[in-house]
Scaffold this active site. Structure first.
Site, PDB file in Angstrom:
ATOM      1  N   GLY A 103       0.912  -1.364  -0.002  1.00  0.00           N
ATOM      2  CA  GLY A 103      -0.200  -0.001  -0.164  1.00  0.00           C
ATOM      3  C   GLY A 103       0.720   1.328   0.103  1.00  0.00           C
ATOM      4  O   GLY A 103       0.286   2.376   0.284  1.00  0.00           O
ATOM      5  N   GLU A 121      16.099  -1.184  -4.393  1.00  0.00           N
ATOM      6  CA  GLU A 121      15.986  -1.698  -5.737  1.00  0.00           C
ATOM      7  C   GLU A 121      16.519  -0.288  -6.256  1.00  0.00           C
ATOM      8  O   GLU A 121      16.273   0.513  -6.079  1.00  0.00           O
ATOM      9  CB  GLU A 121      14.707  -2.347  -6.050  1.00  0.00           C
ATOM     10  CG  GLU A 121      14.313  -3.510  -5.656  1.00  0.00           C
ATOM     11  CD  GLU A 121      12.948  -4.017  -6.042  1.00  0.00           C
ATOM     12  OE1 GLU A 121      12.783  -5.123  -5.919  1.00  0.00           O
ATOM     13  OE2 GLU A 121      12.194  -2.950  -6.457  1.00  0.00           O
ATOM     14  N   TYR A 140      15.672   2.347  -9.117  1.00  0.00           N
ATOM     15  CA  TYR A 140      14.325   2.894  -9.162  1.00  0.00           C
ATOM     16  C   TYR A 140      14.179   3.540 -10.716  1.00  0.00           C
ATOM     17  O   TYR A 140      15.188   4.206 -11.168  1.00  0.00           O
ATOM     18  CB  TYR A 140      14.204   4.253  -8.298  1.00  0.00           C
ATOM     19  CG  TYR A 140      13.019   5.044  -8.402  1.00  0.00           C
ATOM     20  CD1 TYR A 140      11.875   4.564  -7.839  1.00  0.00           C
ATOM     21  CD2 TYR A 140      13.033   6.282  -8.935  1.00  0.00           C
ATOM     22  CE1 TYR A 140      10.511   5.357  -8.122  1.00  0.00           C
ATOM     23  CE2 TYR A 140      11.891   7.236  -8.981  1.00  0.00           C
ATOM     24  CZ  TYR A 140      10.877   6.460  -8.582  1.00  0.00           C
ATOM     25  OH  TYR A 140       9.387   7.201  -8.737  1.00  0.00           O
ATOM     26  N   HIS A 150       0.881   5.434  -4.589  1.00  0.00           N
ATOM     27  CA  HIS A 150       0.987   4.027  -4.957  1.00  0.00           C
ATOM     28  C   HIS A 150      -0.200   3.468  -4.581  1.00  0.00           C
ATOM     29  O   HIS A 150      -0.268   2.261  -4.747  1.00  0.00           O
ATOM     30  CB  HIS A 150       2.131   3.392  -3.782  1.00  0.00           C
ATOM     31  CG  HIS A 150       3.407   3.906  -4.054  1.00  0.00           C
ATOM     32  ND1 HIS A 150       4.202   3.681  -4.905  1.00  0.00           N
ATOM     33  CD2 HIS A 150       3.936   4.615  -3.044  1.00  0.00           C
ATOM     34  CE1 HIS A 150       5.369   4.583  -4.674  1.00  0.00           C
ATOM     35  NE2 HIS A 150       5.332   5.072  -3.521  1.00  0.00           N
ATOM     36  N   ARG A 200      -4.259 -13.438  -4.113  1.00  0.00           N
ATOM     37  CA  ARG A 200      -5.645 -13.144  -3.809  1.00  0.00           C
ATOM     38  C   ARG A 200      -6.404 -12.546  -5.006  1.00  0.00           C
ATOM     39  O   ARG A 200      -5.510 -12.190  -6.130  1.00  0.00           O
ATOM     40  CB  ARG A 200      -5.727 -12.184  -2.592  1.00  0.00           C
ATOM     41  CG  ARG A 200      -4.949 -11.016  -2.990  1.00  0.00           C
ATOM     42  CD  ARG A 200      -5.558  -9.773  -2.003  1.00  0.00           C
ATOM     43  NE  ARG A 200      -4.727  -8.734  -1.899  1.00  0.00           N
ATOM     44  CZ  ARG A 200      -4.564  -7.738  -2.881  1.00  0.00           C
ATOM     45  NH1 ARG A 200      -5.594  -7.722  -4.043  1.00  0.00           N
ATOM     46  NH2 ARG A 200      -3.843  -6.866  -2.810  1.00  0.00           N
TER      47      ARG A 200
END
Length: 450
Positions: A164, A200, A202, A235, A291
């Site tokens: 989230g 990571e 970007y 996000h 999910r």
């Protein structure tokens, strides 16, 4: 096949599952908090059980209360929807230990994909392309500095247990890294009880592309194309479409097959989504959601399949009702997420609905639990509706979305509907020319003083 299933969720997704169950001749059990006693999913289900007070922690996240509801109603299976307990491996294990069926993947697969580092390592082993980054958690700032220097700026610091948009901070240069690292760890600790982070590369202008996969748990899996979810605020996705306007037929087939092969190799069961950043023709894995996704209706729209029905079938031990060759894209679909929020700050706006009218007509679907006189409680997510349209092509889908938004009436509260009216005036939206940063920049220019 099951005789009765319990839906461990609320709102529009609970209604979505109830409807699929009813078409299959399966009785449904709704659970609800005291704040949701008059909710539409409670009214629509065959049975309902109150499981606690308004707080989600004491109701929809209460495993003992949900298990007790299964026992008193005789439900044989539990569908988790999305959010709440849908990706809680402990819950899945408890369900199975009590001799019930969880309509979704195994606890092991949820655990693997729930930890970002383990998920990335697993996907690498399965041949899925990943974003360059650290091989695991980064415990110290010195190590973070060394990795970032080797990788090259900008970099992003992410919580391993994140989601989230929380616990994610970008460092554009070495001068930004100290603050990004410390802030991401603090946010991760507060939100998830785990301050481990990783780093990571970007990507500066990527699109957010996700591949819908579905497995039977026995080594067979398919992909159902991609969804473009690049229009995001903090996000959080607000506008999703399928197929992606930037994805070629060859790229779709290539990455789709890689994803289907990956989940088949681990005997994955049910619906899942593998999410990527896509830039300059390359896909980079970021996470897998084990999910059903909020935006699953756009995939259903272009393939003509019922993903919830398929989830129930596979959980009951039946084979998938379609093969990869059966899945042919038909037209274009778009979904917009309508929240009870006040613009321009997107602050929550719960309250009583004084008038509600859902749009209709060819190619229009409204997934919502609203009704005239309903009071939206302040305790849960602000998503109140999903408007989904389908057309023969993207141009028709956009025109249909514009028309449907004009028909929609939600009075008594503020919503994000005006945002979509404004977006449909933008040339970039009609051209499909946007990336994950586009909406944030547009909002700064167009809604800062609205």
């Amino acid at each position: 096949m099951f005789n009765k299933i319990l839906i461990a969720n609320r709102g529009e997704i609970a209604l979505r599952v109830i409807r699929a169950a009813r078409e299959m001749g399966i009785a449904s059990v709704a659970v609800h908090s005291t704040a949701d006693s008059d909710a539409m999913h409670v009214r629509m289900a065959d049975e309902s059980v109150c499981i606690g007070p308004p707080s989600g922690t004491e109701s929809y996240l209460s495993i003992p209360a949900i298990m007790a509801a299964c026992e008193v109603t005789g439900a044989e299976a539990i569908h988790p929807g999305y959010g709440f307990l849908s990706e809680n491996a402990q819950f899945v294990q408890i369900v199975q230990d009590h001799g019930l069926t969880f309509i979704g993947p195994t606890a092991e697969h949820i655990r693997i994909m729930g930890d970002k580092i383990t998920a990335k390592d697993t996907m690498k082993e399965l041949g899925v392309p990943c974003v360059p980054g650290s091989d695991g958690g980064v415990p110290t700032l010195d190590e973070a500095r060394s990795l970032a220097a080797d990788m090259g700026y900008p970099v992003i610091v992410k919580a391993t247990a994140g989601g989230g948009g929380r616990g994610m901070k970008v460092a554009q240069s070495a001068a930004d890294l100290d603050m990004a690292f410390q802030t991401a760890r603090s946010e991760a600790k507060a939100a998830f009880g785990n301050d481990e982070v990783y780093i990571e590369k970007y990507l500066t202008t990527p699109r957010h592309i996700e591949i819908q996969v579905f497995g039977d748990g026995k080594g067979r899996a398919v992909h159902l194309g991609e969804r473009d979810c690049s229009l995001q605020r903090r996000h959080q996705k607000v506008f999703e479409e399928a197929p992606g306007p930037s994805i070629s037929t060859d790229d779709r087939a290539r990455i789709g097959q890689i994803c289907a092969d990956a989940v088949a190799r681990i005997n994955y069961a049910g619906a899942g989504t593998i999410e990527f950043l896509y830039e300059k023709g390359e896909f980079y894995f970021i996470e897998m959601n084990t999910r059903l996704q909020v935006e699953h209706p756009v995939t259903e729209g272009i393939f003509g399949v019922d993903l919830v029905r398929e989830q129930i079938r596979v959980a009951a031990g039946l084979p998938m009702s379609f093969s990869q060759d059966d899945l042919q894209i038909n037209g274009h679909a778009i979904e917009v997420r309508i929240n009870a929020e006040r613009l321009p700050n997107f602050s929550p706006c719960p309250g009583k609905i004084s008038a509600y009218h859902a749009p209709g007509g060819l190619g229009v679907r409204m997934d919502s639990a609203l009704y005239d006189g309903y009071s939206i409680p302040p305790y849960y997510d602000s998503l109140i509706a999903k408007l989904i349209v389908h057309g023969r092509d993207r141009t028709e889908a956009l025109a249909r979305l514009n028309r449907a938004l004009g028909e929609l009436i939600v009075d008594g509260i503020d919503t994000t509907v005006p945002l979509f009216h404004a977006l449909l005036e933008e040339v970039d939206i009609h051209k499909g020319d946007y990336n994950i940063h586009w909406l944030e920049r547009w909002l700064e220019t167009n809604m800062a003083d609205a």
